[in-house]
Design a protein around this motif. Structure first.
Motif, PDB file in Angstrom:
ATOM      1  N   TRP A   1       0.834  -1.208   0.000  1.00  0.00           N
ATOM      2  CA  TRP A   1       0.000   0.000   0.000  1.00  0.00           C
ATOM      3  C   TRP A   1       0.864   1.253   0.000  1.00  0.00           C
ATOM      4  N   GLY A   2       1.931   1.234   0.813  1.00  0.00           N
ATOM      5  CA  GLY A   2       2.824   2.387   0.854  1.00  0.00           C
ATOM      6  C   GLY A   2       3.525   2.616  -0.466  1.00  0.00           C
ATOM      7  N   LEU A   3       3.940   1.515  -1.121  1.00  0.00           N
ATOM      8  CA  LEU A   3       4.571   1.639  -2.438  1.00  0.00           C
ATOM      9  C   LEU A   3       3.596   2.227  -3.454  1.00  0.00           C
ATOM     10  N   SER A   4       2.355   1.762  -3.395  1.00  0.00           N
ATOM     11  CA  SER A   4       1.341   2.291  -4.313  1.00  0.00           C
ATOM     12  C   SER A   4       1.082   3.767  -4.048  1.00  0.00           C
ATOM     13  N   MET A   5       1.084   4.145  -2.772  1.00  0.00           N
ATOM     14  CA  MET A   5       0.868   5.548  -2.411  1.00  0.00           C
ATOM     15  C   MET A   5       2.004   6.417  -2.944  1.00  0.00           C
ATOM     16  N   ARG A   6       3.225   5.952  -2.779  1.00  0.00           N
ATOM     17  CA  ARG A   6       4.363   6.723  -3.270  1.00  0.00           C
ATOM     18  C   ARG A   6       4.350   6.836  -4.786  1.00  0.00           C
TER      19      ARG A   6
END
Length: 295
Positions: A161-166
């Motif tokens: 999720w964090g990778l997608s957000m970035r």
């Protein structure tokens, strides 16, 4: 020395509360590129919901209900802003100002001249160590701020999720082509920012504060320089900028007599003064990254 230590702790405590508020600014900007100036009214809404619900529901359930209420309000705001996201980048930010005015006006009408308590479990308890006296709520706010910011750092760094957000914050179109559901990512970020407003409101209303007032949402005005100072969109910068701003405000308050030559109310000016001085030397903020473009 004791006075200095007391002022340092006060700065850390104030900065921790600012960090809880500034984290909401950071999440929204990281997800959608907008600056949510309605975050202060969401904070006031969260505190108001806890204040009116803690007697019939109890404090824990009141906080959960407020988390749901502010998250829903943030989602509605995000859905409205989605309609104008293809226009000028300034339009969504201007719309948040309009939302803020509407929500603050209604909440101020409901609160009036009252000072509402949230029924928090810390009460007026204080702790003493190394000659420092601190409200128990301020100690917990510092711990919660560090845990939340640290948790979001780990999530952005190591989770999918964090990778997608970035990815969506850097290039929404490219992220969408790679299978990232950008709209859903933005809605989650707005909901989390709304929930963070409740956490901040609970600690803002705790001792030594009197409680929730109609002006409580204005604390976001002091937290915004902290978010900008750290690098808007940088989670780690949010904590660092908040602590710097909190320390500046606490020192200006603690040494007001020695600084009387600069006039009264220096502590109110300190967050903005520090922000301007830092941004002159480092426009991207303390931990922000420089934007580059290929030609």
């Amino acid at each position: 020395m004791t006075t200095l230590l007391q002022n340092v702790f006060n700065g850390l405590a104030i900065g921790s509360v600012y960090a809880l508020v500034a984290l909401g600014f950071c999440l929204v900007h990281k997800a959608s590129g907008a600056v949510n100036f309605a975050h202060g009214s969401l904070l006031l809404l969260g505190g108001y919901l806890v204040a009116v619900l803690h007697e019939p529901l109890g404090f824990p359930l009141a906080v959960l209900a407020a988390l749901a209420g502010t998250a829903a309000a943030a989602l509605l705001e995000a859905l409205v802003l989605r309609r104008v996201r293809d226009s000028s980048p300034a339009v969504p930010t201007i719309l948040t100002i309009g939302v803020d005015i509407l929500l603050l006006t209604e909440l101020a009408r409901r609160i009036g001249d009252q000072v509402l308590t949230t029924g928090d479990p810390w009460g007026a308890e204080v702790v003493s160590f190394a000659g420092i006296t601190a409200a128990q709520a301020r100690v917990y706010s510092l711990l919660v701020a560090v845990l939340l910011v640290g948790g979001f750092l780990l999530i952005f760094r190591f989770s999918r999720w964090g990778l997608s957000m970035r990815a969506s914050s850097l290039d929404p179109e490219a992220a969408a082509l790679m299978g990232v559901r950008v709209d859903r990512m933005q809605l989650i970020a707005w909901a989390l920012a709304g929930a963070m407003a409740v956490v901040a409101a609970v600690f803002l209303a705790a001792f030594p504060s009197a409680g929730i007032e109609r002006t409580t949402g204005q604390i976001a005005l002091a937290a915004f320089p902290a978010a900008v100072l750290g690098g808007l969109g940088s989670v780690g910068g949010t904590l660092l900028g908040s602590l710097v701003v909190g320390m500046a405000e606490a020192m200006a308050t603690g040494y007001q007599q020695q600084l009387s030559g600069f006039g009264s109310g220096l502590s109110d000016l300190a967050p903005y003064l520090v922000m301007v001085l830092v941004l002159i030397a480092r426009p991207q903020g303390l931990l922000g990254s420089k934007e580059s473009s290929r030609v």
